[in-house]
Design a protein around this motif. Structure first.
Motif: not given
Length: 200
Positions: A144-170
């Motif tokens: 386990k690890t934690i999110c920035r808010c202190g809750r348990k982190a579940l997901f890995n969000a991708r950032l490109v140039g510091g911005r979240f992206v939700f499309d692209g290669d796996q």
């Protein structure tokens, strides 16, 4: 009895550190281990690197389509004693067939396998290797690890140039030197907030 272990968690949950500690524990007791990772993971080149700054070279890289049992047999032959354990980092990048090789290595060759990796990609979809490990492993353990808010982190969000992206290669390996691709571990709430409610 040998077992196949899948130890998974979001990024920054200490998977590589735990793997290196497991290797140290075996070797401290005079046992031989093999360390490996898929060659698609170019971060650290031929090393397993912990974010804490600890690293160690792998015994071999696993290429796309490689027979893992054959690699273990070839690299384990240099030891006088038996291989006590195979430790694999970034196991999500293995193919389902290579995960089946791991199960055969455990069951037919009697070599325990500790596989470390993440479950899902930046779109919350399972990696093929992780999905197969979830299906056939003797033991599943969440690190386990934690999110920035202190809750348990579940997901890995991708950032490109510091911005979240939700499309692209796996697969897009971290590129910290050029601040191009980075990842942040988020809880479900913060992931949905960042994605505008999108889960894939």
């Amino acid at each position: 009895m040998a077992k196949l272990y899948f130890r998974y968690g979001a990024m920054n949950s200490g998977k590589s550190t735990a793997l290196l500690q497991a290797a140290f524990n075996y070797e401290e007791r005079g046992q031989h281990v093999l360390l490996a990772k898929p060659e698609i993971d170019t971060k650290g080149a031929g090393h397993i690197s912990s974010r804490l700054g600890v690293e160690r070279p792998v015994d071999f890289l696993i290429g796309r389509g490689d027979d893992v049992r054959a690699l273990v047999a070839a690299h384990g032959a240099r030891y006088i004693g038996a291989v006590a354990c195979l430790l694999i980092d970034e196991a999500q990048f293995l193919s389902p067939e290579q995960v089946d090789d791991l199960l055969r290595l455990v069951v037919e060759d009697g070599i325990p396998v500790l596989a470390y990796g993440i479950r899902t990609d930046f779109r919350t979809r399972a990696f093929p290797g992780s999905a197969r490990l979830m299906e056939v492993s003797h033991s599943l353990e969440e690190l386990k690890t934690i999110c920035r808010c202190g809750r348990k982190a579940l997901f890995n969000a991708r950032l490109v140039g510091g911005r979240f992206v939700f499309d692209g290669d796996q697969v897009a390996i971290d590129d910290l030197d050029h601040d191009q691709v980075t990842y942040e571990s988020l809880c479900a709430q913060d992931y949905l907030l960042a994605s505008g409610g999108r889960l894939s």
